[in-house]
Design a protein around this motif. Structure first.
Motif, PDB file in Angstrom:
ATOM      1  N   GLU A   1       0.946  -1.471   0.293  1.00  0.00           N
ATOM      2  CA  GLU A   1       0.175  -0.357   0.235  1.00  0.00           C
ATOM      3  C   GLU A   1       0.717   1.248  -0.282  1.00  0.00           C
ATOM      4  OE1 GLU A   1      -2.556  -0.214   3.368  1.00  0.00           O
ATOM      5  OE2 GLU A   1      -3.155   2.360   3.055  1.00  0.00           O
TER       6      GLU A   1
ATOM      7  N   GLU B   1       2.678   1.873  -3.328  1.00  0.00           N
ATOM      8  CA  GLU B   1       1.467   1.958  -4.150  1.00  0.00           C
ATOM      9  C   GLU B   1       1.065   3.707  -4.332  1.00  0.00           C
ATOM     10  OE1 GLU B   1      -1.771  -0.897  -4.709  1.00  0.00           O
ATOM     11  OE2 GLU B   1      -0.438  -2.236  -5.131  1.00  0.00           O
ATOM     12  N   ASN B   2       1.102   4.047  -2.595  1.00  0.00           N
ATOM     13  CA  ASN B   2       0.430   5.062  -2.710  1.00  0.00           C
ATOM     14  C   ASN B   2       1.831   6.217  -2.933  1.00  0.00           C
ATOM     15  OD1 ASN B   2      -1.711   5.553  -1.034  1.00  0.00           O
ATOM     16  ND2 ASN B   2      -0.927   4.710   0.564  1.00  0.00           N
ATOM     17  N   GLU B   3       3.450   5.675  -2.636  1.00  0.00           N
ATOM     18  CA  GLU B   3       4.103   6.683  -3.157  1.00  0.00           C
ATOM     19  C   GLU B   3       4.222   6.783  -4.904  1.00  0.00           C
ATOM     20  OE1 GLU B   3       7.304   7.062  -0.325  1.00  0.00           O
ATOM     21  OE2 GLU B   3       7.978   5.606  -2.108  1.00  0.00           O
ATOM     22  N   LEU B   4       3.936   5.857  -5.789  1.00  0.00           N
ATOM     23  CA  LEU B   4       3.831   5.904  -6.925  1.00  0.00           C
ATOM     24  C   LEU B   4       2.804   7.468  -7.029  1.00  0.00           C
ATOM     25  CD1 LEU B   4       4.805   2.062  -7.847  1.00  0.00           C
ATOM     26  CD2 LEU B   4       6.410   4.528  -8.202  1.00  0.00           C
ATOM     27  N   LYS B   5       1.673   6.779  -6.702  1.00  0.00           N
ATOM     28  CA  LYS B   5       0.792   7.238  -7.497  1.00  0.00           C
ATOM     29  C   LYS B   5       0.924   9.069  -7.226  1.00  0.00           C
ATOM     30  CE  LYS B   5      -2.917   4.439  -5.971  1.00  0.00           C
ATOM     31  NZ  LYS B   5      -3.551   4.541  -5.001  1.00  0.00           N
ATOM     32  N   GLY B   6       1.762   9.260  -6.307  1.00  0.00           N
ATOM     33  CA  GLY B   6       2.716  10.460  -5.968  1.00  0.00           C
ATOM     34  C   GLY B   6       1.750  10.752  -5.153  1.00  0.00           C
ATOM     35  N   VAL B   7       1.244  10.652  -4.079  1.00  0.00           N
ATOM     36  CA  VAL B   7       0.115  10.547  -2.605  1.00  0.00           C
ATOM     37  C   VAL B   7       1.150  10.730  -1.870  1.00  0.00           C
ATOM     38  CG1 VAL B   7      -0.919   9.638  -0.689  1.00  0.00           C
ATOM     39  CG2 VAL B   7      -1.746   9.196  -3.399  1.00  0.00           C
TER      40      VAL B   7
ATOM     41  N   GLU C   1       8.289  -0.406 -11.213  1.00  0.00           N
ATOM     42  CA  GLU C   1       8.311   0.966 -11.256  1.00  0.00           C
ATOM     43  C   GLU C   1       9.118  -0.164 -12.752  1.00  0.00           C
ATOM     44  OE1 GLU C   1      12.065   2.341  -9.223  1.00  0.00           O
ATOM     45  OE2 GLU C   1      10.310   3.784  -9.529  1.00  0.00           O
TER      46      GLU C   1
ATOM     47  N   LYS D   1       5.816  -1.388 -14.647  1.00  0.00           N
ATOM     48  CA  LYS D   1       5.331  -0.603 -15.071  1.00  0.00           C
ATOM     49  C   LYS D   1       6.364  -0.513 -16.252  1.00  0.00           C
ATOM     50  CE  LYS D   1       3.556   3.204 -12.239  1.00  0.00           C
ATOM     51  NZ  LYS D   1       3.308   4.156 -12.037  1.00  0.00           N
TER      52      LYS D   1
END
Ligand SMILES: [Zn+2]
Length: 99
Positions: A51, A54-60, A91, A94
């Protein structure tokens, strides 16, 4: 954990004080238990690592969402390695999907 034994040990280290009730000692132990859990919660961190990444990659702002995880990663090599591995896997996944 043998709470009863610990209570005995703690009591024997203090002069017998009437206000040092079992209840007080148990609360004291609970605080210790919690502090220990926060210091060493690799299992919790692992469980939330997906989680977090994922948040970090979403820019959260992951540090704001989960400051404890960020903090733990700074001090715990094992979790930090796990985090970096997870990050690179995601990464790479992606990159693959782009091609
Ligand atoms: Zn850890």
């Amino acid at each position: 954990m043998k709470i009863r034994n610990l209570i005995q040990q703690i009591r024997s280290r203090f002069d017998p004080q009437p206000q040092m009730t079992d209840e007080v000692v148990v609360k004291f132990l609970n605080v210790l238990e919690q502090a220990r859990a926060e210091d060493c919660s690799c299992t919790d961190i692992y469980a939330r690592l997906d989680e977090f990444v994922e948040n970090e990659l979403k820019g959260v702002d992951a540090e704001k969402v989960a400051p404890l995880i960020r903090e733990h990663l700074d001090i715990c090599n094992e979790c930090c390695e796990e985090y970096e591995a997870l990050l690179s896997v995601i990464e790479h996944t992606k990159e693959d999907s782009k091609n």
